[in-house]
Scaffold this motif. Structure first.
Motif, PDB file in Angstrom:
ATOM      1  N   GLY A   1      -8.727  -7.206   8.001  1.00  0.00           N
ATOM      2  CA  GLY A   1      -7.989  -6.137   7.329  1.00  0.00           C
ATOM      3  C   GLY A   1      -6.940  -5.525   8.249  1.00  0.00           C
ATOM      4  N   VAL A   2      -7.134  -5.687   9.548  1.00  0.00           N
ATOM      5  CA  VAL A   2      -6.173  -5.223  10.554  1.00  0.00           C
ATOM      6  C   VAL A   2      -5.323  -6.393  11.065  1.00  0.00           C
ATOM      7  CG1 VAL A   2      -5.939  -4.165  12.836  1.00  0.00           C
ATOM      8  CG2 VAL A   2      -7.649  -3.294  11.229  1.00  0.00           C
ATOM      9  N   ALA A   3      -5.969  -7.529  11.326  1.00  0.00           N
ATOM     10  CA  ALA A   3      -5.278  -8.652  11.961  1.00  0.00           C
ATOM     11  C   ALA A   3      -4.284  -9.353  11.037  1.00  0.00           C
ATOM     12  CB  ALA A   3      -6.298  -9.657  12.491  1.00  0.00           C
ATOM     13  N   VAL A   4      -4.565  -9.418   9.739  1.00  0.00           N
ATOM     14  CA  VAL A   4      -3.617 -10.079   8.828  1.00  0.00           C
ATOM     15  C   VAL A   4      -2.243  -9.418   8.888  1.00  0.00           C
ATOM     16  CG1 VAL A   4      -3.058 -10.441   6.377  1.00  0.00           C
ATOM     17  CG2 VAL A   4      -5.254 -11.202   7.280  1.00  0.00           C
ATOM     18  N   PRO A   5      -2.131  -8.096   8.741  1.00  0.00           N
ATOM     19  CA  PRO A   5      -0.802  -7.487   8.851  1.00  0.00           C
ATOM     20  C   PRO A   5      -0.157  -7.711  10.219  1.00  0.00           C
ATOM     21  CG  PRO A   5      -2.315  -5.954   7.815  1.00  0.00           C
ATOM     22  CD  PRO A   5      -3.130  -7.109   8.310  1.00  0.00           C
ATOM     23  N   CYS A   6      -0.979  -7.751  11.276  1.00  0.00           N
ATOM     24  CA  CYS A   6      -0.430  -8.029  12.606  1.00  0.00           C
ATOM     25  C   CYS A   6       0.184  -9.423  12.644  1.00  0.00           C
ATOM     26  CB  CYS A   6      -1.521  -7.915  13.669  1.00  0.00           C
ATOM     27  SG  CYS A   6      -2.148  -6.248  13.925  1.00  0.00           S
ATOM     28  N   ASN A   7      -0.535 -10.412  12.121  1.00  0.00           N
ATOM     29  CA  ASN A   7       0.006 -11.772  12.083  1.00  0.00           C
ATOM     30  C   ASN A   7       1.305 -11.822  11.290  1.00  0.00           C
ATOM     31  OD1 ASN A   7      -2.304 -12.554  13.453  1.00  0.00           O
ATOM     32  ND2 ASN A   7      -2.740 -14.275  12.106  1.00  0.00           N
TER      33      ASN A   7
ATOM     34  N   ALA B   1      -0.704  -9.429  -3.038  1.00  0.00           N
ATOM     35  CA  ALA B   1      -1.496  -8.983  -4.180  1.00  0.00           C
ATOM     36  C   ALA B   1      -2.990  -8.968  -3.836  1.00  0.00           C
ATOM     37  CB  ALA B   1      -1.224  -9.873  -5.392  1.00  0.00           C
ATOM     38  N   THR B   2      -3.461 -10.022  -3.187  1.00  0.00           N
ATOM     39  CA  THR B   2      -4.868 -10.110  -2.798  1.00  0.00           C
ATOM     40  C   THR B   2      -5.234  -9.012  -1.805  1.00  0.00           C
ATOM     41  OG1 THR B   2      -4.883 -12.502  -3.145  1.00  0.00           O
ATOM     42  CG2 THR B   2      -6.590 -11.600  -1.692  1.00  0.00           C
ATOM     43  N   PHE B   3      -4.419  -8.884  -0.775  1.00  0.00           N
ATOM     44  CA  PHE B   3      -4.705  -7.926   0.289  1.00  0.00           C
ATOM     45  C   PHE B   3      -4.699  -6.496  -0.246  1.00  0.00           C
ATOM     46  CE2 PHE B   3      -3.968  -5.314   3.989  1.00  0.00           C
ATOM     47  CZ  PHE B   3      -4.708  -5.933   4.972  1.00  0.00           C
ATOM     48  N   LEU B   4      -3.677  -6.144  -1.011  1.00  0.00           N
ATOM     49  CA  LEU B   4      -3.573  -4.768  -1.502  1.00  0.00           C
ATOM     50  C   LEU B   4      -4.637  -4.444  -2.545  1.00  0.00           C
ATOM     51  CD1 LEU B   4       0.281  -4.199  -1.586  1.00  0.00           C
ATOM     52  CD2 LEU B   4      -1.381  -3.409   0.113  1.00  0.00           C
ATOM     53  N   ALA B   5      -5.113  -5.444  -3.269  1.00  0.00           N
ATOM     54  CA  ALA B   5      -6.217  -5.204  -4.207  1.00  0.00           C
ATOM     55  C   ALA B   5      -7.471  -4.779  -3.438  1.00  0.00           C
ATOM     56  CB  ALA B   5      -6.491  -6.447  -5.039  1.00  0.00           C
ATOM     57  N   VAL B   6      -7.733  -5.438  -2.325  1.00  0.00           N
ATOM     58  CA  VAL B   6      -8.878  -5.055  -1.488  1.00  0.00           C
ATOM     59  C   VAL B   6      -8.641  -3.672  -0.888  1.00  0.00           C
ATOM     60  CG1 VAL B   6     -10.230  -5.638   0.571  1.00  0.00           C
ATOM     61  CG2 VAL B   6      -9.502  -7.459  -0.998  1.00  0.00           C
TER      62      VAL B   6
ATOM     63  N   HIS C   1      -2.722   9.602   5.076  1.00  0.00           N
ATOM     64  CA  HIS C   1      -2.836   8.290   5.725  1.00  0.00           C
ATOM     65  C   HIS C   1      -2.823   7.156   4.703  1.00  0.00           C
ATOM     66  CE1 HIS C   1      -3.967   5.090   8.451  1.00  0.00           C
ATOM     67  NE2 HIS C   1      -4.916   4.763   7.598  1.00  0.00           N
ATOM     68  N   LYS C   2      -3.565   7.319   3.632  1.00  0.00           N
ATOM     69  CA  LYS C   2      -3.676   6.262   2.628  1.00  0.00           C
ATOM     70  C   LYS C   2      -2.296   5.860   2.114  1.00  0.00           C
ATOM     71  CE  LYS C   2      -5.378   5.626  -2.074  1.00  0.00           C
ATOM     72  NZ  LYS C   2      -6.188   6.203  -3.152  1.00  0.00           N
ATOM     73  N   GLU C   3      -1.493   6.820   1.745  1.00  0.00           N
ATOM     74  CA  GLU C   3      -0.167   6.554   1.190  1.00  0.00           C
ATOM     75  C   GLU C   3       0.777   5.976   2.249  1.00  0.00           C
ATOM     76  OE1 GLU C   3      -2.488   9.351  -1.064  1.00  0.00           O
ATOM     77  OE2 GLU C   3      -1.791   9.529   1.001  1.00  0.00           O
ATOM     78  N   GLN C   4       0.739   6.551   3.445  1.00  0.00           N
ATOM     79  CA  GLN C   4       1.616   6.079   4.515  1.00  0.00           C
ATOM     80  C   GLN C   4       1.259   4.652   4.930  1.00  0.00           C
ATOM     81  OE1 GLN C   4       1.167   9.043   7.553  1.00  0.00           O
ATOM     82  NE2 GLN C   4       2.307  10.597   6.403  1.00  0.00           N
ATOM     83  N   ARG C   5      -0.019   4.383   5.082  1.00  0.00           N
ATOM     84  CA  ARG C   5      -0.440   3.055   5.505  1.00  0.00           C
ATOM     85  C   ARG C   5      -0.133   2.014   4.435  1.00  0.00           C
ATOM     86  NH1 ARG C   5      -0.446  -0.738   8.973  1.00  0.00           N
ATOM     87  NH2 ARG C   5      -2.221  -2.122   8.887  1.00  0.00           N
ATOM     88  N   ARG C   6      -0.337   2.373   3.160  1.00  0.00           N
ATOM     89  CA  ARG C   6      -0.045   1.422   2.086  1.00  0.00           C
ATOM     90  C   ARG C   6       1.443   1.087   2.068  1.00  0.00           C
ATOM     91  NH1 ARG C   6       0.678  -0.566  -2.950  1.00  0.00           N
ATOM     92  NH2 ARG C   6      -1.095  -1.535  -3.966  1.00  0.00           N
TER      93      ARG C   6
END
Length: 122
Positions: free
Chosen positions: A47-53, A81-86, A100-105
């Motif tokens: 959940g952290v590493a995918v956006p980093c990649n 779509a998959t990632f944001l659904a989770v 945080h929720k809104e900013q991070r999304r």
């Protein structure tokens, strides 16, 4: 062709290296997206590493170097779509700080979108 310039990435060997590096980053994202969705939750490793990649792939794509191999833009959009659904299903359970929720999304959306746009522009 061999070497075509004096830069660190101006040779066949460098292009081969970039191909291996980017293939690994893409493969890790593919595996995470095709695995157990629990692993994509905001407090889990992928959940952290995918956006980093994806961010690293975007940086490499923006350089225009030979050897950078990327998935299709449609693949990145499906990953989004998959990632944001989770993300949407699990973030509230972590009781994020106000805002945080809104900013991070917003950052997550941008991360997927900028990579898809860079792929389209190539």
């Amino acid at each position: 062709m061999g070497t075509w310039g004096s830069g660190n990435f101006d040779s066949d060997t460098a292009a081969d290296h970039l191909s291996v590096l980017t293939a690994r980053l893409v493969r890790e994202v593919e595996d995470a997206m095709g695995g157990d969705p629990v692993e994509l939750e905001p407090d889990e490793y992928w959940g952290v590493a995918v956006p980093c990649n994806l961010e690293v792939l975007h940086v490499l794509a923006s350089k225009g170097w030979v050897g950078v191999e990327l998935p299709a833009a449609a693949t990145v959009e499906a990953w989004k779509a998959t990632f944001l659904a989770v993300w949407d299903a699990r973030i509230d359970g972590l009781e994020p700080a106000p805002g945080h929720k809104e900013q991070r999304r917003t950052v997550l959306e941008r991360t997927f979108d900028q990579l898809a746009e860079a792929i389209r522009a190539r």
